[in-house]
Scaffold this motif. Sequence first.
Motif, mmCIF file in Angstrom:
data_model
loop_
_atom_site.group_PDB
_atom_site.id
_atom_site.type_symbol
_atom_site.label_atom_id
_atom_site.label_comp_id
_atom_site.label_asym_id
_atom_site.label_seq_id
_atom_site.Cartn_x
_atom_site.Cartn_y
_atom_site.Cartn_z
ATOM 1 N N GLY A 546 0.561 -1.406 0.280
ATOM 2 C CA GLY A 546 -0.255 0.049 0.115
ATOM 3 C C GLY A 546 0.782 1.161 -0.106
ATOM 4 N N VAL A 547 2.268 1.178 -0.255
ATOM 5 C CA VAL A 547 2.795 2.140 -0.552
ATOM 6 C C VAL A 547 2.805 3.223 -1.998
ATOM 7 C CG1 VAL A 547 5.403 2.986 -0.165
ATOM 8 C CG2 VAL A 547 4.465 1.218 1.515
ATOM 9 N N ASP A 548 3.108 4.402 -1.753
ATOM 10 C CA ASP A 548 3.203 4.888 -3.265
ATOM 11 C C ASP A 548 4.544 4.809 -3.350
ATOM 12 O OD1 ASP A 548 3.249 6.474 -4.751
ATOM 13 O OD2 ASP A 548 1.954 7.975 -4.083
ATOM 14 N N PRO A 549 4.829 4.340 -4.226
ATOM 15 C CA PRO A 549 6.465 4.157 -4.918
ATOM 16 C C PRO A 549 6.752 5.258 -5.143
ATOM 17 C CG PRO A 549 5.131 3.550 -7.288
ATOM 18 C CD PRO A 549 3.810 3.552 -5.701
ATOM 19 N N ARG A 550 6.186 6.514 -5.628
ATOM 20 C CA ARG A 550 7.058 8.027 -5.295
ATOM 21 C C ARG A 550 7.234 8.305 -4.343
ATOM 22 N NH1 ARG A 550 1.775 10.536 -9.253
ATOM 23 N NH2 ARG A 550 0.914 8.831 -7.495
ATOM 24 N N THR A 551 6.773 7.858 -3.069
ATOM 25 C CA THR A 551 7.819 7.843 -1.303
ATOM 26 C C THR A 551 8.857 7.441 -1.022
ATOM 27 O OG1 THR A 551 6.185 6.219 -0.610
ATOM 28 C CG2 THR A 551 5.152 8.653 -1.073
ATOM 29 N N VAL A 552 8.988 6.625 -2.180
ATOM 30 C CA VAL A 552 10.330 5.707 -1.631
ATOM 31 C C VAL A 552 11.665 6.437 -2.114
ATOM 32 C CG1 VAL A 552 11.666 3.692 -2.526
ATOM 33 C CG2 VAL A 552 9.097 4.003 -2.156
ATOM 34 N N SER A 553 12.192 6.551 -1.134
ATOM 35 C CA SER A 553 13.821 6.953 -1.084
ATOM 36 C C SER A 553 14.913 6.640 -1.010
ATOM 37 C CB SER A 553 14.218 8.084 0.118
ATOM 38 O OG SER A 553 13.882 7.178 1.570
ATOM 39 N N TYR A 554 14.838 4.513 -1.071
ATOM 40 C CA TYR A 554 16.260 3.832 -0.879
ATOM 41 C C TYR A 554 15.881 2.582 -2.284
ATOM 42 C CZ TYR A 554 19.665 1.157 0.004
ATOM 43 O OH TYR A 554 21.186 0.261 0.538
ATOM 44 N N ILE A 555 16.253 2.090 -2.910
ATOM 45 C CA ILE A 555 15.762 1.186 -3.501
ATOM 46 C C ILE A 555 17.457 -0.411 -3.312
ATOM 47 C CG2 ILE A 555 15.692 -0.129 -5.539
ATOM 48 C CD1 ILE A 555 13.506 1.632 -7.041
ATOM 49 N N GLU A 556 17.006 -0.941 -2.829
ATOM 50 C CA GLU A 556 18.274 -1.771 -3.353
ATOM 51 C C GLU A 556 18.254 -3.046 -4.234
ATOM 52 O OE1 GLU A 556 19.940 -5.675 -0.425
ATOM 53 O OE2 GLU A 556 20.233 -3.452 0.976
ATOM 54 N N ALA A 557 19.009 -3.237 -4.818
ATOM 55 C CA ALA A 557 18.758 -3.041 -6.581
ATOM 56 C C ALA A 557 19.779 -4.914 -6.604
ATOM 57 C CB ALA A 557 19.832 -2.987 -7.282
ATOM 58 N N HIS A 558 19.905 -5.859 -7.450
ATOM 59 C CA HIS A 558 20.798 -6.974 -7.883
ATOM 60 C C HIS A 558 22.466 -6.592 -8.105
ATOM 61 C CE1 HIS A 558 21.221 -11.136 -9.471
ATOM 62 N NE2 HIS A 558 21.579 -11.224 -8.352
ATOM 63 N N GLY A 559 22.227 -5.974 -8.666
ATOM 64 C CA GLY A 559 22.937 -5.269 -8.865
ATOM 65 C C GLY A 559 25.024 -6.678 -9.453
ATOM 66 N N ILE A 560 24.814 -6.678 -10.642
ATOM 67 C CA ILE A 560 25.238 -7.897 -10.927
ATOM 68 C C ILE A 560 26.954 -7.902 -11.092
ATOM 69 C CG2 ILE A 560 24.871 -9.060 -12.502
ATOM 70 C CD1 ILE A 560 24.847 -11.581 -11.487
ATOM 71 N N ALA A 561 26.984 -5.954 -11.832
ATOM 72 C CA ALA A 561 27.833 -5.979 -11.954
ATOM 73 C C ALA A 561 27.912 -6.379 -13.645
ATOM 74 C CB ALA A 561 29.540 -5.759 -11.452
ATOM 75 N N SER A 562 27.352 -6.440 -14.491
ATOM 76 C CA SER A 562 27.853 -6.794 -15.660
ATOM 77 C C SER A 562 27.065 -5.299 -16.245
ATOM 78 C CB SER A 562 26.878 -7.947 -15.722
ATOM 79 O OG SER A 562 26.334 -7.999 -16.782
ATOM 80 N N PRO A 563 27.554 -5.232 -17.252
ATOM 81 C CA PRO A 563 26.758 -4.093 -18.196
ATOM 82 C C PRO A 563 25.583 -4.205 -18.592
ATOM 83 C CG PRO A 563 29.219 -4.758 -19.305
ATOM 84 C CD PRO A 563 28.765 -5.803 -17.785
ATOM 85 N N MET A 564 25.243 -5.368 -19.316
ATOM 86 C CA MET A 564 24.187 -5.858 -19.977
ATOM 87 C C MET A 564 23.245 -6.022 -18.878
ATOM 88 S SD MET A 564 22.067 -9.131 -20.569
ATOM 89 C CE MET A 564 22.721 -10.155 -20.475
ATOM 90 N N ALA A 565 23.207 -6.983 -17.747
ATOM 91 C CA ALA A 565 22.245 -7.121 -16.796
ATOM 92 C C ALA A 565 22.028 -6.130 -16.086
ATOM 93 C CB ALA A 565 22.629 -8.409 -15.755
ATOM 94 N N ASP A 566 23.105 -5.415 -16.010
ATOM 95 C CA ASP A 566 22.322 -3.914 -15.361
ATOM 96 C C ASP A 566 22.437 -3.054 -15.538
ATOM 97 O OD1 ASP A 566 24.307 -5.089 -13.049
ATOM 98 O OD2 ASP A 566 26.249 -3.824 -13.315
ATOM 99 N N GLY A 567 22.050 -2.989 -16.958
ATOM 100 C CA GLY A 567 21.156 -2.309 -17.898
ATOM 101 C C GLY A 567 19.799 -2.116 -17.837
ATOM 102 N N VAL A 568 20.213 -4.391 -17.692
ATOM 103 C CA VAL A 568 18.116 -4.911 -17.692
ATOM 104 C C VAL A 568 17.244 -4.416 -16.790
ATOM 105 C CG1 VAL A 568 16.907 -6.386 -18.548
ATOM 106 C CG2 VAL A 568 18.979 -6.255 -19.438
#
Length: 624
Positions: A546-568
Amino acid sequence: MLAVNWPLWKAGGMRVGAEVEKIMLQSLGTVPMQTPDGIRALYRGYASGKAQVLIMAGMLSRIRPRMIPDAISASVPSRPTAAASVAASVPAASHGPNTAANLLDKVQETLIQTVSKLLKVKAEVIDVDSELSEYGFDSITLTQFANMLNEEYKLDLTPTVFFEYTTLSGFSSYLLEEHRAAFASITVPDTLPADDPAVRKTEQPKAAEAVEAVQEEPLIRRKPRGLTTFHEAVRPVASASSSSMPSVPPVSDPGIPEPIAIVGISGMFPMAGDVNEFWSNIVEGKNCIVEIPKERWDWTKGLADIHSKTGVKWGGFIDGVELFDPLFFGISPREAERMDPQRRLLMIQTWKAIEDAGIAPRSLSQHSTGVFVAAGPGDYMSVVSIAEGDPQAMTGLVPSLIPNRISYALNLQGPSEYYETACSSTLVALHRAIRSIRDRECEQALVGAVNLLLAPGGFKGFDAMGYLSPEGKVKPFQAGADGFVRSEGVGAILIKPLSMAIRDNNRIYALIKGTGVAHGGSGMSLTSPNAGGMKAAMAQAFKDSGVDPRTVSYIEAHGIASPMADGVEFNALKSGYREISASYPSDALADHPCYIGDLEAGDRPWGSRFRNGGPSQNRAGDSS
């Protein structure tokens, strides 16, 4: 065609000991069948013309009422019900010396004396609330225990009863509930010596002459004060009904699920013995990635040029993975050696998370508590030598038994489940734990994850696929990203509904408002990222919270450090954010900065990869 239900053969391949034969005769009236009797019975079966026959050997007068109770019901005259019979033969609880409380104490004392004689254990150290297994009971001695009681009190107990009532306290209550008449006249003196004639003035004999000496002390003995063991600390104060539904407090808004509170936390990571040190490393930007320590293995073996850049040399490693106090957890040192260190470390961190929550471990068993664990298959089997046929090998090495071990040790009756979904394992375990709480399968849950690197196989495999950073530096969402670095970690949290945490006056670290899990289905390849799956998981998590996504200030990503995967992944976050935000009013907060973080290593090589498995991104897990 004749189908034969055979009994146990005396000369067959499956044989039992004398104690089991004795209990078969006492409880069923059966004995192992002799070969000539079996052959004769076979011919008689053929001659009967029946399609199926049951063959038994023993005392017909005892076998028939057990195996064919309906055949004798008509010939048995009507008699009072069991409850009426007991009421007629047993004095009322408020009359005579054997009141309900006194009788229970005396039955427990008799059981203590019987166990003492059988196992050669001093009666004063036997605790009626301890598990029978703590005193060395096994299948043989449990059979002997049942036989002793059967002979002395004319019962028909089988050893299986001790797997349902695992303490003398619980077993004595069962005896009074099911066999009260047999113990109605039991007498155990408080002060008279065992050889006094008054001790034996009773119509029923004592169990195998168990009462040899009774000292002037309370009937129910407790262990002497001393160090508290794990089993003593988790022993329930009073038995809880496992059949009762958990009483989860109602949420105030039925349209939005109640937030889940994290009330206890513990963990170990590279160069961090606990979560406080881990946080200090983050604040300081400390690099915790090192060359693989020599005590693990020699990473240079098999490499033609050890000076070339290779990803197999870097990693994050926990110190002291071999440290474990097996006796504290009621585990023998021999069994602990065969136990995967992943299991040992997670048991320790689970215990510490409970301590961190300020909750008495024994109280967990008074509530329906689930255990949800994420772990990889583990490398331990490849670094230890397990003898063929070792009965403890599989129970110590199979990762799916990790949550079961924790539930067993803590006496928890909630769900006990294992998850391995590659990089999303921890979040999936958390998601399932929260769903289990909301579906009233449990009131609270322990969620844990562990990943240890004990052998070079995984490094070589990921390096061959081009996934490992040759420099040992992870640079997600950056130019020059060239792979991730494998690392170890172990952690556990205790979660419960927010209202329950407030009611119990728990410290609350954070609230989990929503979670989501999805798979991308078909894509470019099995291991390639799939934006559809990522967005679906995001949408589920936001809808659940029930959280408005526009109030989110931090997102933790997978970030596998691959140019292609990170871009996707980055594009999936952007487009998913736009799609989800479109369902909210346009007058929501205008200022909504969004930061991208990373669980594996982030912009600095201090992070620890503790979501298990490889870089498959077709699976997606998300929480908010």
